[in-house]
Scaffold this active site. Structure first.
Site, PDB file in Angstrom:
ATOM      1  N   ASP A 191       0.783  -1.139  -0.101  1.00 50.36           N
ATOM      2  CA  ASP A 191      -0.074   0.089  -0.047  1.00 50.36           C
ATOM      3  C   ASP A 191       0.299   1.287  -0.013  1.00 50.36           C
ATOM      4  O   ASP A 191       1.922   1.444   0.005  1.00 50.36           O
ATOM      5  CB  ASP A 191      -1.159  -0.024   1.256  1.00 50.36           C
ATOM      6  N   HIS A 262      -2.418   3.230  -3.769  1.00 51.58           N
ATOM      7  CA  HIS A 262      -2.362   2.561  -3.126  1.00 51.58           C
ATOM      8  C   HIS A 262      -1.110   2.314  -3.889  1.00 51.58           C
ATOM      9  O   HIS A 262      -0.135   0.709  -3.161  1.00 51.58           O
ATOM     10  CB  HIS A 262      -3.004   1.900  -3.021  1.00 51.58           C
ATOM     11  N   GLU A 325      -9.614   2.624  -5.380  1.00 49.05           N
ATOM     12  CA  GLU A 325      -9.743   3.894  -5.087  1.00 49.05           C
ATOM     13  C   GLU A 325      -8.402   4.686  -5.978  1.00 49.05           C
ATOM     14  O   GLU A 325      -7.050   5.187  -4.668  1.00 49.05           O
ATOM     15  CB  GLU A 325      -9.147   4.284  -3.141  1.00 49.05           C
TER      16      GLU A 325
END
Ligand code: TNX
Length: 750
Positions: A191, A262, A325
């Site tokens: 991440d 990410h 995302e």
């Protein structure tokens, strides 16, 4: 005589407990019997070499219960009492994971068709075994005609990027899954805040990407950081160990390598795979970041090499490629991306993301594996063979299943174990949200709209997610996962809607004795009575929900029993008071404490000119006069929210009331797009017909309250508050160009 009575009492207690039963998840069929067997020695035998590892695990467990009970393990049935693992061939098709159990004084048999079933039988058996008095081992007799799981994907996830957890803890986490007959561990390895798996062909991923220069402290909304170097990673040797450990416990590991978003930790190590070329740092704070992988041939080459090493380590069918995302900001202004979109005929960033995922899917499929990704991978078109993990509600899962794609349900509402599990006022800081134990138990992975349809078959199961922005240590992971993990296991193994909550708590009590022995840091918050604001016969107060009769006290005052499940707010003294509620028999100190603002508008009639957003509806106008201040970080129960609207709130105190102060509770939190109103115009009335402006000066208290005070006491009945929304969010602020939110929690009158 006294001795006799004592024995009779003990037996009775044992019987009651035995009737309740012990095992979580509850087997499909089980009878808990009233006998118990005391072992001073034991043998574990197995009649097929494929069951050797299960026999060994059971033997180790027995030895951990008592150092004084010799436990032999071997192929042939030896001395009694024995626990025999027996592999049977069935003439009918039995479900995957099937087993049965019989117990008796001389010996018990666990029958299964394969090692997996035997392992689950062993787990049930272990929950029925406890240390006895005199250093013996006690087996509570029971029988299971048959048991097998309702869902095939019974998962738990762990984010090791935001915080890193050592290999020893990862094994313990796998033990927790195994104990609950869960079979999938989703290991979130990369991440923005850290890359945690050694990749030999790209050593900087861990040399650089596994370390950050500091971390966020406190809640995101505070934007505070420390400057301590933080990090860690798993070597490939570590990973092999963990994979082998999991395999012995019939747990498949699904590794996640996040892309295209990410990705800041990877880009800090190799900025050439970004759109701008960097430089970047491994992120210290939480959130979603604009710099993501740039879809060039070099980037694909890099990711494929990474995935090749990953697939060599993890033998399971699924590889998680993230997909969530991913802002399209960089792509939209990047020449390489624009060219790619043109060449491939892609009309926007969503289609470019879809192209990205499809390329990766083709590669993973070429190695005979499948990809699974977060539900954003539906946007711009789903890759042909992809499985979808539905986290933003269940809609993504419904859409994917309807297109015949496998789905794992993991909606934030029920499966996010990083959310609060009880009243945030009494919990350590968490990300937000509220997912109680009872709520998890009520989860049904199959949405109503899919029931009875062919698409239902594509719901593989569900998964609990433990994101670790606010979870720093192994003990914190345990506290957030337990006991919610147990409730999810019950849903996934036994089946949704099968379990009564208080019956479940009885079994949980028994499981906890094992957890205590393992020194697990499980949460006891579910034991606290839950209170929620409400009215009874027009009087404001709190509804109490608890498993046992409760008592309450205001401040340090005298305690009284809760009647009709309701506590009225006494208005004899105004201002802040503390309400304490606890179970009458309070062995575990389960006290619920709530600060209540006692004022003259409690429970009075409130009319709103515009209803609040469906996302922040509270209990309508009542929420503004329920005596509760909204907590920060928000969990959204005590707040009413409006997006972009001007709102007029009318308050009727019921009769002319003496007052000299009004406090408006509101929020100013620009990072979350929430703004205090531009202005509030207040008018008042005695009769509800003639209104006059009410104009005391305003004082602001800590961005949370606007206070208005008059020098003399007035008699008034009606108030009107016209809130002017702050309008469009200015450039340079989070959410620029969007409508700002107005958030109110209380209108207090003194
Ligand atoms: C959203 S769930 C994320 C994570 C955060 C999580 C916090 C998902 C696919 N993405 O990056 O950690 O919320 O609850």
């Amino acid at each position: 005589m006294r001795g006799y009575c004592f024995v009779a009492f003990l037996l009775m207690v044992l019987q009651i407990e035995a009737q309740q039963g012990f095992i979580i998840p509850q087997p499909q069929q089980v009878s808990y019997e009233n006998e118990q067997y005391d072992y001073t020695y034991a043998t574990v035998t197995f009649d097929d070499p494929s069951l050797k590892s299960e026999a060994r695990i059971l033997r180790e467990y027995l030895s951990s219960l008592s150092a004084n009970v010799p436990v032999e393990v071997g192929r042939a049935p030896q001395k009694t009492p024995a626990i025999r693992l027996s592999r049977i061939t069935a003439d009918t098709l039995l479900p995957d994971g099937w087993y049965s159990i019989r117990t008796s004084a001389s010996g018990s048999v666990i029958q299964a068709i394969d090692a997996r079933g035997a392992f689950y039988g062993v787990q049930s058996m272990m929950q029925q075994l406890k240390p006895g008095s005199n250093h013996s081992i006690v087996l509570h007799a029971f029988s299971i005609d048959e048991d097998y799981p309702r869902f095939q994907w019974r998962g738990m996830h762990l984010d090791v990027s935001r915080h890193f957890f050592p290999v020893e803890f990862i094994k313990r986490y796998i033990d927790l899954l195994a104990m609950h007959k869960m079979n999938t561990f989703h290991w979130h390895l990369t991440d923005d805040q850290g890359w945690r798996i050694e990749i030999k062909s790209f050593p900087k991923l861990t040399e650089v990407g596994a370390w950050r220069k500091g971390s966020m402290v406190g809640h995101y909304s505070e934007q505070r950081f420390d400057s301590l170097r933080y990090g860690g990673f798993y070597t490939q040797e570590d990973v092999k160990q963990v994979v082998a450990y999991a395999r012995e416990r019939h747990v498949t590991i699904v590794p996640e390598i996040e892309m295209p978003g990410h990705a800041k930790a990877a880009l800090a190590a190799y900025p050439e795979f970004s759109c701008t070329g960097g430089p970047f740092e491994v992120e210290r704070g939480w959130g979603v970041f604009d710099d993501v992988f740039c879809p060039t041939e070099n980037t694909f080459g890099f990711l494929q090499q990474v995935l090749d090493e990953v697939m060599l380590l993890f033998p399971g069918k699924y590889i998680h490629i993230g997909g969530d995302e991913c802002p399209k900001t960089r792509w939209e202004s990047c020449e390489k991306c624009k060219k790619r979109m043109q060449d491939e005929g892609l009309k926007d960033g969503h289609e470019l993301q879809s192209y990205f995922i499809q390329r990766i899917e083709r590669f993973v499929n070429s190695r005979d594996r499948q990809i699974i990704g977060w539900d954003e991978i539906l946007e711009g078109g789903l890759a042909p063979n992809a499985a979808v993990m539905s986290w933003r509600g269940t809609e993504g899962g419904i859409a994917a299943a309807s297109q015949n794609h496998p789905v794992v349900m993991s909606p934030g509402s029920h499966c996010y174990f990083d959310h609060y599990q009880a009243d945030p006022r009494q919990e350590p800081v968490a990300i937000g949200g509220l997912t109680t134990l009872e709520k998890v138990l009520q989860f049904d992975p199959v949405p109503e709209t899919l029931k009875g349809k062919p698409a239902e078959a594509f719901i593989l199961g569900a998964q609990g997610n433990v994101w670790t922005e606010y979870i720093n240590t192994p003990a914190d992971v345990e506290r957030m996962a337990l006991p919610r993990l147990s409730a999810l296991a019950e849903v996934l193994w036994t089946g949704p809607g099968e379990t009564d909550y208080s019956e479940f708590l009885g079994r949980l009590n028994s499981l906890r004795t094992h957890w205590d022995r393992m020194e697990l840091n499980y949460s006891r918050s579910y034991l606290r009575p839950e209170i929620s604001p409400d009215t009874l016969n027009g009087i404001a107060g709190f509804r109490v929900k608890a498993q046992q009769p409760c008592v309450f006290a205001w401040d340090r005052g005298e305690s009284r029993p809760v009647k009709l499940g309701f506590i009225p707010i006494s208005t004899e003294r105004l201002g802040e008071r503390v309400l304490q509620v606890w179970p009458e028999r309070n062995a575990e100190q389960a006290i619920s404490r709530t600060r209540v603002q006692v004022h003259k508008a409690l429970g009075k009639r409130v009319t709103l000119s515009v209803p609040p957003s469906e996302h922040y509806p509270g209990k309508g106008g009542f929420t503004l006069v329920d005596g509760l201040e909204g907590v920060l970080p928000r969990v959204n129960r005590e707040w009413l929210g409006w997006s972009g609207d001007d709102v007029t709130v009318e308050l009727d105190l019921g009769m002319a009331t003496e007052l000299n102060r009004v406090e408006l509770g509101l929020l100013h939190d620009p990072t979350n797009w929430i703004y205090a109103p531009d202005t509030v115009e207040i008018s008042s009335s005695v009769d509800g017909k003639i209104w006059t402006p009410w104009l005391p000066g305003r004082k602001s208290l800590e961005k949370r309250k606007w206070m208005y005070e008059t020098t003399t006491v007035q008699r008034l009945r009606y108030f009107r508050f016209a809130f002017k929304n702050a309008g469009v969010i200015p450039q340079g602020s989070p959410g620029a160009g969007k409508k700002s939110w107005l958030f109110l929690d209380e209108i207090a009158v003194y």
